[in-house]
Design an enzyme around this catalytic site. Structure first.
Site, mmCIF file in Angstrom:
data_model
loop_
_atom_site.group_PDB
_atom_site.id
_atom_site.type_symbol
_atom_site.label_atom_id
_atom_site.label_comp_id
_atom_site.label_asym_id
_atom_site.label_seq_id
_atom_site.Cartn_x
_atom_site.Cartn_y
_atom_site.Cartn_z
ATOM 1 C CB SER A 97 -0.889 0.017 1.245
ATOM 2 O OG SER A 97 -1.721 -1.115 1.273
ATOM 3 C CE LYS A 172 -4.927 -1.028 1.413
ATOM 4 N NZ LYS A 172 -5.807 -2.074 1.911
ATOM 5 C CE LYS A 241 1.759 1.838 4.798
ATOM 6 N NZ LYS A 241 1.108 0.922 3.895
HETATM 7 P P1 NDP Z 1 4.367 -6.583 7.843
HETATM 8 O O1 NDP Z 1 4.862 -5.497 8.710
HETATM 9 O O2 NDP Z 1 3.802 -7.830 8.433
HETATM 10 O O3 NDP Z 1 5.539 -7.060 6.840
HETATM 11 C C1 NDP Z 1 6.316 -6.120 6.150
HETATM 12 C C2 NDP Z 1 7.207 -6.835 5.141
HETATM 13 O O4 NDP Z 1 8.063 -5.862 4.505
HETATM 14 C C3 NDP Z 1 8.164 -7.854 5.798
HETATM 15 O O5 NDP Z 1 8.397 -8.893 4.880
HETATM 16 C C4 NDP Z 1 9.415 -7.003 6.031
HETATM 17 O O6 NDP Z 1 10.592 -7.768 6.149
HETATM 18 C C5 NDP Z 1 9.428 -6.216 4.747
HETATM 19 N N1 NDP Z 1 10.212 -4.964 4.838
HETATM 20 C C6 NDP Z 1 9.942 -3.879 5.589
HETATM 21 N N2 NDP Z 1 10.873 -2.924 5.355
HETATM 22 C C7 NDP Z 1 11.739 -3.437 4.451
HETATM 23 C C8 NDP Z 1 12.906 -2.944 3.804
HETATM 24 N N3 NDP Z 1 13.375 -1.704 4.062
HETATM 25 N N4 NDP Z 1 13.541 -3.736 2.929
HETATM 26 C C9 NDP Z 1 13.078 -4.980 2.660
HETATM 27 N N5 NDP Z 1 11.980 -5.505 3.240
HETATM 28 C C10 NDP Z 1 11.316 -4.745 4.114
HETATM 29 O O7 NDP Z 1 3.329 -5.900 6.861
HETATM 30 P P2 NDP Z 1 2.086 -6.552 6.103
HETATM 31 O O8 NDP Z 1 2.492 -7.813 5.433
HETATM 32 O O9 NDP Z 1 0.918 -6.542 6.981
HETATM 33 O O10 NDP Z 1 1.808 -5.411 4.999
HETATM 34 C C11 NDP Z 1 2.569 -5.305 3.787
HETATM 35 C C12 NDP Z 1 1.885 -4.221 2.928
HETATM 36 O O11 NDP Z 1 0.540 -4.638 2.642
HETATM 37 C C13 NDP Z 1 1.786 -2.865 3.661
HETATM 38 O O12 NDP Z 1 1.950 -1.830 2.744
HETATM 39 C C14 NDP Z 1 0.355 -2.887 4.221
HETATM 40 O O13 NDP Z 1 -0.149 -1.574 4.394
HETATM 41 C C15 NDP Z 1 -0.388 -3.668 3.141
HETATM 42 N N6 NDP Z 1 -1.596 -4.381 3.561
HETATM 43 C C16 NDP Z 1 -1.613 -5.177 4.702
HETATM 44 C C17 NDP Z 1 -2.787 -5.827 5.074
HETATM 45 C C18 NDP Z 1 -2.883 -6.702 6.296
HETATM 46 O O14 NDP Z 1 -4.020 -7.115 6.634
HETATM 47 N N7 NDP Z 1 -1.798 -7.028 6.988
HETATM 48 C C19 NDP Z 1 -4.032 -5.672 4.283
HETATM 49 C C20 NDP Z 1 -3.865 -4.907 3.079
HETATM 50 C C21 NDP Z 1 -2.704 -4.267 2.767
HETATM 51 P P3 NDP Z 1 11.013 -8.416 7.571
HETATM 52 O O15 NDP Z 1 10.292 -9.725 7.666
HETATM 53 O O16 NDP Z 1 12.495 -8.568 7.474
HETATM 54 O O17 NDP Z 1 10.609 -7.430 8.641
#
Ligand code: NDP
Length: 296
Positions: A97, A172, A241
């Site tokens: 997102s 979104k 965010k």
């Molecule tokens: P999480 O916080 O669970 O996971 C974030 C992911 O991004 C992890 O794999 C993390 O790696 C990785 N990450 C973060 N920063 C970096 C970086 N600088 N470099 C490389 N990898 C990075 O988030 P979600 O999975 O919940 O959400 C992901 C996206 O989807 C977001 O934008 C969120 O707004 C959106 N979203 C989430 C929903 C939900 O229900 N959870 C629903 C709809 C949209 P690591 O494992 O190493 O921390």
């Protein structure tokens, strides 16, 4: 078999990627914390890559799902980055997102290498991802979307072309601002009703048979607030965010938007108060704290 790369196995990325695992596609995954990619590979038969570059090599579609657009920018460049591994005609689909301006910058950078880009944030939560019932909102060329639609269909049941690059992100963010406003205003309303002597369950039953109902009243409050379960599926930091992005989109386009700006401020405060690991529904706890009452 088409090779697909998926980067970012977080709360929603992991169940999305699950649907792309063999035999559906020749899937390579990468995650910053490598143990998550290793366990995913063991579970699904996908290949865990050591770097973003290794994951993207030979893939015709690369999907990213990180916390923010800036995280996507971080993994594009550099010696281990995506850019050098992606050939002309391949597509980067960003399911983060994200924010529209950063997505446009990424798209321009990729276009210089003849790589196509779609911003493709999703909605439907972890449960929707597990059931392959996500809504996918896409910004970019309609023709690019048609090329990757079979891949997106693995986890999405509603896939919509929203406009040019950034349109998916903008839509979104506004959707999630609505979620934030519903959550917060319902918490205030139920706190007031509880103090006025109305049982929250009775209030929710009435609201859900009336015009004020929403996903918050129909699902989130009955399942997570009244039960005090507050499962952690979507971090408050991420909703903060998203509402901030929506408020920024409104400001950029000179739309008078006191409601969106206030929601952004409230969720910024809630995130600061409740911390990085809090779930978005836990924002209700701040309303309860201010009101001196529990909605239970
Ligand atoms: P999480 O916080 O669970 O996971 C974030 C992911 O991004 C992890 O794999 C993390 O790696 C990785 N990450 C973060 N920063 C970096 C970086 N600088 N470099 C490389 N990898 C990075 O988030 P979600 O999975 O919940 O959400 C992901 C996206 O989807 C977001 O934008 C969120 O707004 C959106 N979203 C989430 C929903 C939900 O229900 N959870 C629903 C709809 C949209 P690591 O494992 O190493 O921390």
């Amino acid at each position: 078999m088409t090779r697909v790369a998926f980067l970012g196995l977080g709360a929603i990325g992991r169940p999305m990627a699950r649907h792309l695992a063999p035999p559906a596609f020749d899937l390579r995954v990468w995650n910053r914390t490598s143990s998550k990619a290793a366990s995913f590979a063991l579970e699904t038969g996908a290949v865990a890559a050591a770097t973003p570059r290794e994951a993207a090599a030979g893939a015709s579609v690369v999907i990213t799902c990180f916390a923010t657009s800036h995280d996507v920018e971080d993994v594009i460049g550099g010696a281990d980055g995506l850019l050098d591994a992606m050939g002309a005609g391949t597509v980067l689909v960003d399911c983060t997102s994200g924010d529209p301006a950063t997505s446009r910058r990424i798209a321009e950078r990729l276009a210089a290498r003849s790589v196509d880009f779609l911003d493709a944030p999703v909605s439907g939560g972890v449960a929707g991802a597990e059931r392959a019932k996500l809504t996918v909102m896409c910004g970019g060329a309609a023709e690019t979307l048609e090329r990757v639609r079979p891949v997106l269909s693995s986890f999405g049941s509603t896939i919509v072309h929203c406009g040019a690059v950034g349109a998916g992100d903008a839509l979104k963010s506004v959707n999630n601002a609505m979620l934030a406003v519903h959550l917060w205003s319902l918490a205030e309303g139920l706190a007031a009703l509880t103090k006025a002597g109305v049982e929250p369950k009775v209030a929710l039953d009435v609201i859900n048979a009336s015009s004020g109902r929403s996903n918050a009243s129909q699902n989130l409050f009955p399942e997570r607030v009244l039960s005090r379960a507050f499962p952690r599926t979507f971090r408050l930091a991420l909703l903060d965010k998203d509402v901030g992005i929506a408020a920024g989109v409104a400001r950029d386009h000179k739309v008078a938007s006191p409601m969106l700006q206030l929601a952004a401020e409230l969720f910024r405060v809630a995130h600061a108060e409740l911390g990085e690991d809090a779930d978005h529904v836990e924002s209700v706890k701040l309303v309860e704290r201010w009101a001196g009452v529990e909605i239970a």
